[in-house]
Design a protein around this motif. Sequence first.
Motif: not given
Length: 161
Positions: A107-118, A146-161
């Motif tokens: 799931l974290l691999e979906l984020l770009d490296p900088l966003d993943r690190a943050m 950037r953290l909000m964007k990452a949370r939104t992306l991860l939430k979206h991916e989790l809800l799809e599964e």
Amino acid sequence: MWEWMYEGFWDKLEHFCYKLCREESRAEDLTQEVFLKALQNRELLDSFNQRQCKAWLFATARNLYCDQLRRKMKEESLMREMLPEGDEEPPDETAEAALGTVDLETLLELLDPLDRAMFTLRYEEGYNASELSKIFHLPPGTVRARLMKARTLLKHELLEE
């Protein structure tokens, strides 16, 4: 002033603390600790208006919670270092059960490296936006965005599964 702060903010602050730690007893303890800090800083708070007092209380709650997280992680790290070679702590099955079939690393691999690190430093290590802004040489607002964007992306991916 103290009655106003206690009556006006105890419940709201306790609810805020519960949202941080997700444990009722810890939220109560954290709220009490905030008001103890307020008593220790009475002169400072007396110089504030009501809005500034409210901001101070909630910022203090967040800072105390982050301090507790850092302390807990440091203690866990020291405990792991003290284990003899070959000994391992039993796996935390509750975390695995909570995630179910979701693979956190994937799931974290979906984020770009900088966003993943943050994201990792913020939510696993307990750094706040100001600290991250210094680490990554970015404005705190950019870090929060950037953290909000990452949370939104991860939430979206989790809800799809």
